[in-house]
Design an enzyme around this catalytic site. Structure first.
Site, PDB file in Angstrom:
ATOM      1  N   THR A   1      -8.301  10.906   1.123  1.00 13.98           N
ATOM      2  CA  THR A   1      -8.446   9.947   2.039  1.00 13.98           C
ATOM      3  C   THR A   1      -9.500   8.732   1.687  1.00 13.98           C
ATOM      4  O   THR A   1     -10.521   9.163   1.100  1.00 13.98           O
ATOM      5  CB  THR A   1      -8.613  10.474   3.462  1.00 13.98           C
ATOM      6  OG1 THR A   1      -9.836  11.298   3.353  1.00 13.98           O
ATOM      7  CG2 THR A   1      -7.538  11.517   3.948  1.00 13.98           C
TER       8      THR A   1
ATOM      9  N   LYS B   1      -9.904  15.874   0.467  1.00 14.63           N
ATOM     10  CA  LYS B   1     -10.853  15.053  -0.293  1.00 14.63           C
ATOM     11  C   LYS B   1     -11.284  13.731   0.486  1.00 14.63           C
ATOM     12  O   LYS B   1     -10.583  12.728   0.080  1.00 14.63           O
ATOM     13  CB  LYS B   1     -10.810  14.898  -1.667  1.00 14.63           C
ATOM     14  CG  LYS B   1     -11.937  14.730  -2.367  1.00 14.63           C
ATOM     15  CD  LYS B   1     -11.591  13.608  -3.564  1.00 14.63           C
ATOM     16  CE  LYS B   1     -11.467  12.090  -3.371  1.00 14.63           C
ATOM     17  NZ  LYS B   1     -12.431  11.458  -2.910  1.00 14.63           N
TER      18      LYS B   1
ATOM     19  N   SER C   1     -13.325  10.129   1.261  1.00 10.85           N
ATOM     20  CA  SER C   1     -14.252   9.178   0.288  1.00 10.85           C
ATOM     21  C   SER C   1     -15.588   9.799   0.102  1.00 10.85           C
ATOM     22  O   SER C   1     -16.271  10.295   1.226  1.00 10.85           O
ATOM     23  CB  SER C   1     -13.922   7.935   0.853  1.00 10.85           C
ATOM     24  OG  SER C   1     -15.171   7.081   0.119  1.00 10.85           O
ATOM     25  N   GLU C   2     -16.173   9.717  -1.160  1.00 14.75           N
ATOM     26  CA  GLU C   2     -17.583  10.196  -1.346  1.00 14.75           C
ATOM     27  C   GLU C   2     -18.410   9.033  -0.465  1.00 14.75           C
ATOM     28  O   GLU C   2     -19.540   9.622  -0.188  1.00 14.75           O
ATOM     29  CB  GLU C   2     -18.017   9.918  -2.621  1.00 14.75           C
ATOM     30  CG  GLU C   2     -17.334  10.555  -3.666  1.00 14.75           C
ATOM     31  CD  GLU C   2     -15.772  10.215  -3.737  1.00 14.75           C
ATOM     32  OE1 GLU C   2     -15.006  11.296  -3.497  1.00 14.75           O
ATOM     33  OE2 GLU C   2     -15.415   9.176  -4.240  1.00 14.75           O
TER      34      GLU C   2
ATOM     35  N   GLY D   1      -5.011   4.843  -0.190  1.00 21.58           N
ATOM     36  CA  GLY D   1      -5.775   4.291  -1.070  1.00 21.58           C
ATOM     37  C   GLY D   1      -5.181   3.034  -1.810  1.00 21.58           C
ATOM     38  O   GLY D   1      -4.189   2.586  -1.457  1.00 21.58           O
TER      39      GLY D   1
ATOM     40  N   GLY E   1      -2.674   5.458  -6.644  1.00 25.76           N
ATOM     41  CA  GLY E   1      -1.609   5.992  -6.183  1.00 25.76           C
ATOM     42  C   GLY E   1      -0.604   6.296  -7.413  1.00 25.76           C
ATOM     43  O   GLY E   1       0.158   7.236  -7.250  1.00 25.76           O
TER      44      GLY E   1
ATOM     45  N   GLU F   1       0.373   5.853   0.681  1.00 12.52           N
ATOM     46  CA  GLU F   1       0.134   4.653   1.809  1.00 12.52           C
ATOM     47  C   GLU F   1      -0.730   3.820   0.925  1.00 12.52           C
ATOM     48  O   GLU F   1      -2.266   4.027   0.745  1.00 12.52           O
ATOM     49  CB  GLU F   1      -0.498   5.353   2.956  1.00 12.52           C
ATOM     50  CG  GLU F   1      -0.384   4.122   4.193  1.00 12.52           C
ATOM     51  CD  GLU F   1      -1.487   3.363   4.358  1.00 12.52           C
ATOM     52  OE1 GLU F   1      -1.671   2.293   3.611  1.00 12.52           O
ATOM     53  OE2 GLU F   1      -2.476   3.974   5.217  1.00 12.52           O
TER      54      GLU F   1
ATOM     55  N   CYS G   1      -5.429  -1.729   4.985  1.00  8.66           N
ATOM     56  CA  CYS G   1      -4.474  -2.038   4.030  1.00  8.66           C
ATOM     57  C   CYS G   1      -3.437  -3.090   5.000  1.00  8.66           C
ATOM     58  O   CYS G   1      -2.493  -3.451   4.156  1.00  8.66           O
ATOM     59  CB  CYS G   1      -3.583  -0.919   3.888  1.00  8.66           C
ATOM     60  SG  CYS G   1      -4.851   0.166   2.694  1.00  8.66           S
TER      61      CYS G   1
ATOM     62  N   GLU H   1      -4.780  -8.101  -2.777  1.00  4.92           N
ATOM     63  CA  GLU H   1      -5.492  -7.688  -1.426  1.00  4.92           C
ATOM     64  C   GLU H   1      -6.863  -8.118  -1.850  1.00  4.92           C
ATOM     65  O   GLU H   1      -7.773  -7.692  -2.451  1.00  4.92           O
ATOM     66  CB  GLU H   1      -5.245  -6.273  -1.401  1.00  4.92           C
ATOM     67  CG  GLU H   1      -5.193  -5.817  -0.019  1.00  4.92           C
ATOM     68  CD  GLU H   1      -5.075  -4.373   0.141  1.00  4.92           C
ATOM     69  OE1 GLU H   1      -4.972  -3.738  -0.817  1.00  4.92           O
ATOM     70  OE2 GLU H   1      -4.615  -3.944   1.363  1.00  4.92           O
TER      71      GLU H   1
ATOM     72  N   PHE I   1      -9.180  -7.763   0.773  1.00  8.15           N
ATOM     73  CA  PHE I   1     -10.182  -6.453   1.367  1.00  8.15           C
ATOM     74  C   PHE I   1     -11.251  -6.812   1.675  1.00  8.15           C
ATOM     75  O   PHE I   1     -12.434  -6.320   1.644  1.00  8.15           O
ATOM     76  CB  PHE I   1     -10.018  -5.467   0.371  1.00  8.15           C
ATOM     77  CG  PHE I   1      -9.672  -4.138   1.108  1.00  8.15           C
ATOM     78  CD1 PHE I   1      -8.322  -3.824   1.523  1.00  8.15           C
ATOM     79  CD2 PHE I   1     -10.403  -2.998   1.560  1.00  8.15           C
ATOM     80  CE1 PHE I   1      -7.767  -2.719   2.148  1.00  8.15           C
ATOM     81  CE2 PHE I   1     -10.190  -2.006   2.003  1.00  8.15           C
ATOM     82  CZ  PHE I   1      -8.738  -1.900   2.435  1.00  8.15           C
TER      83      PHE I   1
ATOM     84  N   SER J   1      -0.485  -0.874  14.852  1.00  6.68           N
ATOM     85  CA  SER J   1      -0.699   0.583  14.390  1.00  6.68           C
ATOM     86  C   SER J   1      -0.703   1.562  15.673  1.00  6.68           C
ATOM     87  O   SER J   1      -1.386   1.131  16.689  1.00  6.68           O
ATOM     88  CB  SER J   1      -1.943   0.810  13.564  1.00  6.68           C
ATOM     89  OG  SER J   1      -1.886  -0.051  12.576  1.00  6.68           O
TER      90      SER J   1
HETATM   91  C1  SIN Z   1      -5.232   1.450   6.369  1.00  4.62           C
HETATM   92  O1  SIN Z   1      -5.814   0.530   6.181  1.00  4.62           O
HETATM   93  O2  SIN Z   1      -4.667   2.278   5.449  1.00  4.62           O
HETATM   94  C2  SIN Z   1      -4.865   1.959   7.831  1.00  4.62           C
HETATM   95  C3  SIN Z   1      -4.752   1.122   8.930  1.00  4.62           C
HETATM   96  C4  SIN Z   1      -4.152   1.547  10.264  1.00  4.62           C
HETATM   97  O3  SIN Z   1      -3.897   2.532  10.400  1.00  4.62           O
HETATM   98  O4  SIN Z   1      -3.980   0.726  11.090  1.00  4.62           O
END
Ligand code: SIN
Length: 517
Positions: free
Chosen positions: A185, A211, A213-214, A264, A269, A286, A320, A417, A419, A477
């Site tokens: 995750t 697991k 994220s660190e 991620g 992926g 995802e 994302c 992306e 980000f 979401s």
């Molecule tokens: C994500 O950024 O991976 C998830 C976003 C969301 O659940 O709305």
């Protein structure tokens, strides 16, 4: 007041001195308070025991707003991951045999505990991830909602009876848990991306090695502590963190792990997908998006500005599903650019614990450098920065909320992306052109459209090559709807009744010789 604040803060480290003092002080006392809380854990969880790395190695968890070290957590690798897999494998036998009602009760209890620790979990998220506290508390409710939803779905794993083709046979389909799941995750939703995977996995009878994220393991560990308190048996949920490639390789190599679920980057992926081939594991991914947000001339301007703002600047642009390209029709372009820039200018940037802040820091220096390189690329190719476009005066990894006009399809801002808190505006003339720009990417996670024309709504949403579409809405979401992408944005769906299918195998049974006396 100020004097009292300073007196309490006399041990303030030098890197915090740059910040507004009462706020830095408050962060330190929140961190200290959390460390004394019953949910604070800083070791891995294997077979119900809190464990360090076998060689004692640790890794620091930092607050991205201040650089402060919050905790040291174990730097685990293959060995600890294999132990966690064995413990999940051993626990599978009994957990999968519990009744759905028993599993449901544990999940419901977990949900209740998460909600009753909402404030502490929210603070932990803000501390290690940086998002504003209000947004972090929203993530706790969002994250918990997956546990509540799947506690209910646990009881609805129905099979099927198939009308037989021969009179002496009976045919049916059983649904059974896939087995041990490896869940990897990300840092942007330290709680919700775990619960969205672990909720359905546990509901179906699977056991899990998570697991996190660190960068943000503390929320995961606190959630795991609450899972134990909820009566989820030892070994059903395990958490390891540290050396990401080694942990990933161990999960991929193990024949006992029957499924990998990952949220991620697309690059990672793809590696996981290739790696899962060795043991032919189920996989759901995802991955990254490049969300178009199309604003048509006939859109309601206020609705479009509000929706685009929410879709772009949630978690400082670090999701994302964040609008990555705001594609605006020429008739409304100037008006939209002006109103949108005004709204962006009002976004208060700062540490997530300060009142009124809606934009926190980016997760780390690499994230800021990526944003800077995208802005540089856009400017060098003729884009115009309307607002922001540089690091924030707060320092650290704070970046100014930014609007860039005249962005073209060939620029990095449109191709990848970003980000981060950067809104690129692209101009279009016709509906066909908008669809063409929107689909001109390998990504296919979320898309948004703003229009008041019903026929256009249907035409465009059907033509968009995306897994999720928001119409006149920027935040879409929810635990009850399927979340996932097409093309390079991934495989499978999370959340909703469809999210259960990812953790279930179908077993077809043919009962023969039914007429024997
Ligand atoms: C994500 O950024 O991976 C998830 C976003 C969301 O659940 O709305």
């Amino acid at each position: 007041m100020r004097v009292a604040g300073l007196a309490r803060c006399k041990n303030l480290p030098s890197h915090l001195l740059r910040m507004h003092l009462p706020s830095a002080c408050r962060q330190m006392s929140i961190a200290a308070g959390l460390k004394n809380s019953s949910i604070f854990r800083s070791q891995g969880l294997i077979g119900g025991k809190w464990i360090g790395a076998h060689d004692g190695k640790t890794i620091q968890v930092n607050n991205p707003a201040t650089g402060e070290i919050i905790a040291d957590v174990p730097f685990m690798g293959r060995r600890e991951t294999n132990d966690a897999i064995s413990s999940a494998y051993n626990a599978f036998n009994s957990w999968s045999k519990q009744t759905a009602a028993e599993r449901s009760k544990c999940l419901r209890k977990w949900y209740d505990l998460i909600m009753s620790h909402k404030e502490e979990l929210g603070q932990l998220i803000t501390l290690e991830q940086g998002k504003p506290l209000k947004e972090a508390l929203g993530e706790v409710s969002y994250g918990a909602s997956f546990i509540e939803f799947f506690a209910e779905e646990a009881k609805r794993v129905y099979g099927d009876i198939i009308p037989a083709t021969l009179a002496d046979r009976r045919l049916f389909v059983l649904k059974q848990p896939v087995g041990v799941v490896g869940a990897i995750t990300p840092w942007n939703f330290p709680l919700a991306m775990i619960t969205r995977k672990v909720g359905p996995a546990l509901a179906c009878g699977c056991t899990v090695v998570v697991k996190p994220s660190e960068l943000t393991p503390l929320t995961a560990l606190a959630a795991a502590e609450l899972a134990l308190q909820a009566g989820i048996p030892p070994g059903v949920l395990n958490v390891v963190m540290g050396n990401a490639p080694d942990i990933g390789d161990a999960l991929l190599a193990s024949p006992q792990v029957r499924k990998i679920t990952f949220t991620g980057s697309t690059a990672v992926g793809k590696k996981l997908m290739a790696g899962a081939a060795g043991t032919v594991k189920r996989i759901s991914l995802e991955l990254g998006g490049n969300a178009p947000c199309i604003v048509f001339d006939d859109a309601d301007l206020d609705v479009a500005v509000k929706g685009a703002l929410a879709a772009k600047f949630r978690n400082s642009g670090q999701t994302c599903v964040c609008a990555n390209r705001i594609i605006v029709q020429e008739g409304i372009y100037e008006k939209f650019a002006e109103a949108f820039s005004k709204a962006v200018q009002n976004l208060l940037v700062g540490d997530g614990f300060s009142e009124g802040v809606v934009q926190g820091p980016l997760i780390n220096e690499a994230a800021v450098q990526k944003v800077e390189s995208f802005i540089q690329d856009a400017i060098s190719k003729g884009a115009k920065v309307l607002l922001g476009g540089k690091r924030h005066s707060l320092g650290m990894t704070f970046y100014e909320p930014t609007v860039v006009a005249d962005v073209k399809s060939e620029m990095l801002l449109a191709r990848e992306e970003v980000f981060g808190p950067v809104a690129p505006l692209l101009r279009f003339k016709t509906e066909e052109e908008a669809i063409c720009i929107a689909n001109d990417t390998n990504a296919g996670l979320a898309a948004y459209i703003f229009t008041n024309n019903v026929q256009r709504t249907w035409r465009v949403l059907e033509a968009l090559e995306y897994g999720l579409v928001g119409v006149n809405e920027g935040i879409i979401s929810t635990e009850v709807a399927p979340f996932g992408g097409v093309k390079h944005s991934g495989l499978g769906r999370e959340g909703s009744k469809y999210g259960m299918d990812e953790y279930l195998e179908l077993k077809y049974v043919c009962l023969g010789d039914m007429n024997r006396k």
